[in-house]
Each structure stands twice: as structure tokens, then as C-alpha cells.
Scaffold this motif. Structure first.
Motif, PDB file in Angstrom:
ATOM      1  N   ASP A 156     -35.178  28.549   2.460  1.00  0.00           N
ATOM      2  CA  ASP A 156     -33.603  28.013   3.247  1.00  0.00           C
ATOM      3  C   ASP A 156     -33.738  29.073   4.850  1.00  0.00           C
ATOM      4  O   ASP A 156     -33.455  28.707   5.266  1.00  0.00           O
ATOM      5  CB  ASP A 156     -32.648  28.214   2.374  1.00  0.00           C
ATOM      6  CG  ASP A 156     -32.935  27.254   1.825  1.00  0.00           C
ATOM      7  OD1 ASP A 156     -33.125  26.176   1.414  1.00  0.00           O
ATOM      8  OD2 ASP A 156     -31.566  26.981   0.430  1.00  0.00           O
TER       9      ASP A 156
ATOM     10  N   ASP B  48     -36.702  27.777   6.200  1.00  0.00           N
ATOM     11  CA  ASP B  48     -36.654  26.625   7.260  1.00  0.00           C
ATOM     12  C   ASP B  48     -35.856  26.556   8.172  1.00  0.00           C
ATOM     13  O   ASP B  48     -36.814  26.178   9.425  1.00  0.00           O
ATOM     14  CB  ASP B  48     -36.416  25.760   6.277  1.00  0.00           C
ATOM     15  CG  ASP B  48     -36.495  25.015   4.745  1.00  0.00           C
ATOM     16  OD1 ASP B  48     -38.458  25.573   4.999  1.00  0.00           O
ATOM     17  OD2 ASP B  48     -36.622  24.894   4.168  1.00  0.00           O
TER      18      ASP B  48
ATOM     19  N   ARG C 209     -37.789  27.612  10.996  1.00  0.00           N
ATOM     20  CA  ARG C 209     -38.794  26.805  11.973  1.00  0.00           C
ATOM     21  C   ARG C 209     -37.333  25.279  13.446  1.00  0.00           C
ATOM     22  O   ARG C 209     -38.278  25.626  13.860  1.00  0.00           O
ATOM     23  CB  ARG C 209     -38.932  26.099  10.909  1.00  0.00           C
ATOM     24  CG  ARG C 209     -40.854  26.187  10.693  1.00  0.00           C
ATOM     25  CD  ARG C 209     -41.690  24.895   9.469  1.00  0.00           C
ATOM     26  NE  ARG C 209     -41.097  25.068   8.127  1.00  0.00           N
ATOM     27  CZ  ARG C 209     -41.279  26.070   7.172  1.00  0.00           C
ATOM     28  NH1 ARG C 209     -42.376  26.914   7.621  1.00  0.00           N
ATOM     29  NH2 ARG C 209     -40.553  26.390   6.010  1.00  0.00           N
TER      30      ARG C 209
END
Ligand SMILES: Nc1ncnc2c1ncn2[C@@H]1O[C@H](COP(=O)(O)OP(=O)(O)OP(=O)(O)O)[C@@H](O)[C@H]1O
Ligand SMILES: [Mg+2]
Length: 290
Positions: free
Chosen positions: A84, A87, A90
Motif C-alpha cells: 500500500d 501504491d 506512486r
């Protein structure tokens, strides 16, 4: 002077009563920070040395984790599980205050392409994005030079290039203009404007009050690890005494504007850059004399 953030705004990130104390320190760096970052805005984060700006940014990308309180994104508390966090990073990019903490590879080209490759982009897109961003920040002629041979300003621009190339949804910049000369600062602001127009929300911690005044459309002021005020630049910089009480100076143009006779400025929107200021002044003086 604490102004609550406006409820109708959409937020990229919300800090709720975040408390964080670094190991082996006495006072927490964040002492119940509650503040929201509005989506689609250019936000300046102000506050004197040690007020908690960098710590807030490190919380935003999950490098640090609140000891109490929460950081909320898209309605849910951040998850600190490895996948997570990858992510999260990003879509939320952070440019560190110190470029040495950010740059890991040998040359600007390698460093910028590394992040893109990690994000799974194809080689053609990587090549194009690298070219674009290195050009944008005037780094093309240094793109293959060893990073340890670059000047501090060039390193700073390389760190910025690496994160800007990712075109994150939310871009956090920790004092991006320190060590930049005026030309590099202009190039950086133009580059930021391009990705802002493409949909990136931008947040910048800065000590440059003049830059905050002309660039930001939302301002967050931190003091002793809390949100002291959040609002539009016009609202924040109208509070001269409150800002001075926490050691912040007014931006020059705000100071000059407020020193004009009220009969001239009543009902006018304060100009936020030198060109608009001059135009407004000559208009007001013409009217005043006629
Ligand atoms: N790694 C660390 N270990 C211990 N204390 C730290 C560490 N980093 C920051 N602090 C402390 O946390 C507080 C907040 O620091 P932070 O770096 O967030 O402030 P800042 O607003 O970014 O300041 P500056 O304007 O100098 O960049 C300060 O009192 C600082 O001394
Ligand atoms: Mg800092």
C-alpha cells in the motif's frame, strides 16, 4: 487565528490530530496537527524553522507514522503495509528538502528514468518523459554527468525532475527553491505550472513569503507542530500582527499594499505580483488625482 478549512473543498489528504515525536526528543514535532490539503490547489506551507513542515510531508508519504491521530486519504486512514505504501508513493510524490536524501543513482538521466521504470512505464514513454523534464529544468547538458559532481542547485533540480516526471496526483515540494538562482526558479515554476494544468495538486513548503504570495492560492501556516491558520493568501496575509507574533514577515507586496491609504485600496483586490501592483497603483493614483 485558526481558520477551519472550507467544508465544500475536496481534499487530497487530511491530517487529523496527528501527534509525532522523534525518538530521543522531548517535545513532539507534530502536536495534534489537523489540516487538509485541498485538491486542485497550489498550496504553500509556511512556518519558521522547526514548525513541522518537513515532518508533515514525511507523514504524508508514510515514511513516518503518527503515534496518535490519523492521516486520511480518499476517506480512509493510510495503510502502512509495504504494498500500500508503494501504491501511495506512486500517486503522492515528495521532493525532499535535502537532495542528497533523494538521489540514488549516478547521473540525472539514470535517476529520473529509474523512478519511471519502477512505476512500470514502457521504454518509449520513459525516454520521452526524461527528455521533457530534463529540458524543462535546464538539465539536458548535465544529464550524463555524475551527480556527485553537480552543484547543489543542479542536484536540487535533478531531485525535482525525478518526482515531476512521475506526474503524481499530489506533489509535495519541501523548499524547492532554496539554492536555486532566479532563472532556475522561473524554470521550476513553469514546469510546475505545466503539471498543475494537467491535474497535479501541488504543495510547497517555503520560507519565501514573496513566492508564497504570488504563487499560492491556498496557504497553511504551521506553528509548533500545529496548524496555526489555513486560508486564501488574501485572508492569511491580512493578519499582520498574528503572523509577526510567530516570527513571519509579510510579503513585500502585501506590506506595501496595506501601507497605502485605505481610501485608495478600499474594495480592491490586492495585486499579487509586481506587474499587477504597478498597473493597479497607476490606475488608483490617476483616479485619485482626477
Ligand atoms: N530526525 C529527527 N530527529 C529528531 N528530531 C527531529 C528530526 N527531524 C526533525 N526533528 C525536530 O522536529 C521538529 C520539526 O522539524 P521539521 O524538520 O519538521 O521542521 P520544519 O518546519 O521543516 O523546519 P525547517 O524550516 O528548518 O525545514 C524540530 O523541532 C526538529 O528539531
Ligand atoms: Mg523542513
Amino acid at each position: 487565528m485558526h481558520k477551519e478549512y472550507e467544508e465544500h473543498k475536496e481534499h487530497c489528504l487530511v491530517f487529523e490530530e496527528v501527534v509525532y515525536r522523534y525518538p530521543d526528543t522531548v517535545l513532539p514535532a507534530l502536536q495534534g496537527l489537523s489540516v487538509a490539503i485541498p485538491k486542485g490547489y497550489r498550496t504553500a506551507v509556511l512556518g519558521h524553522n522547526g514548525s513541522g513542515k518537513s515532518t508533515m510531508f514525511l507523514q504524508a508519504v508514510g515514511i513516518l507514522r503518527p503515534q496518535s491521530g490519523e492521516v486520511i486519504r480518499a476517506g480512509a486512514e493510510l495503510s502502512y503495509a509495504k504494498k500500500d505504501l508503494a501504491d501511495l508513493r506512486r500517486s503522492v510524490g515528495l521532493v525532499f528538502q535535502d537532495p542528497e536524501q533523494q538521489l540514488i543513482l549516478n547521473t540525472p538521466l539514470e535517476d529520473v528514468s529509474f523512478g519511471l521504470r519502477n512505476a512500470g512505464m514502457d521504454e518509449q514513454t520513459i525516454k520521452q518523459r526524461c527528455h521533457e523534464v530534463l529540458e524543462q529544468l535546464d538539465l539536458t547538458s548535465f544529464s550524463d554527468k555524475p551527480i556527485h559532481q553537480l552543484s547543489l542547485g543542479q542536484k536540487k533540480r535533478t531531485a525535482l525532475a525525478g518526482v515531476m516526471a512521475m506526474k503524481p496526483e499530489l506533489l509535495l515540494l519541501d523548499e524547492p527553491t532554496s539554492y536555486l538562482d532566479p532563472l532556475s526558479e522561473t524554470l521550476l515554476l513553469e514546469g510546475l505550472e505545466t503539471i498543475y494544468q494537467q491535474g497535479t495538486t501541488i504543495v510547497m513548503a517555503t520560507h519565501d513569503m514573496n513566492l508564497a504570495y504570488r504563487w499560492a492560492d491556498w496557504v497553511i501556516v504551521l506553528e509548533a507542530g500545529r496548524c496555526f491558520a489555513a486560508g486564501t493568501p488574501a485572508d492569511i496575509f491580512a493578519e499582520r500582527e498574528a503572523l509577526q507574533a510567530i516570527g513571519l514577515e509579510l510579503p513585500l507586496l502585501a506590506d506595501l499594499w496595506q501601507s497605502l491609504p485605505p481610501r485608495l485600496t478600499a474594495g480592491q483586490t490586492a495585486p499579487r505580483n509586481a506587474g499587477d501592483f504597478k498597473d493597479m497603483l497607476s490606475l488608483l493614483l490617476k483616479e485619485d488625482m482626477s
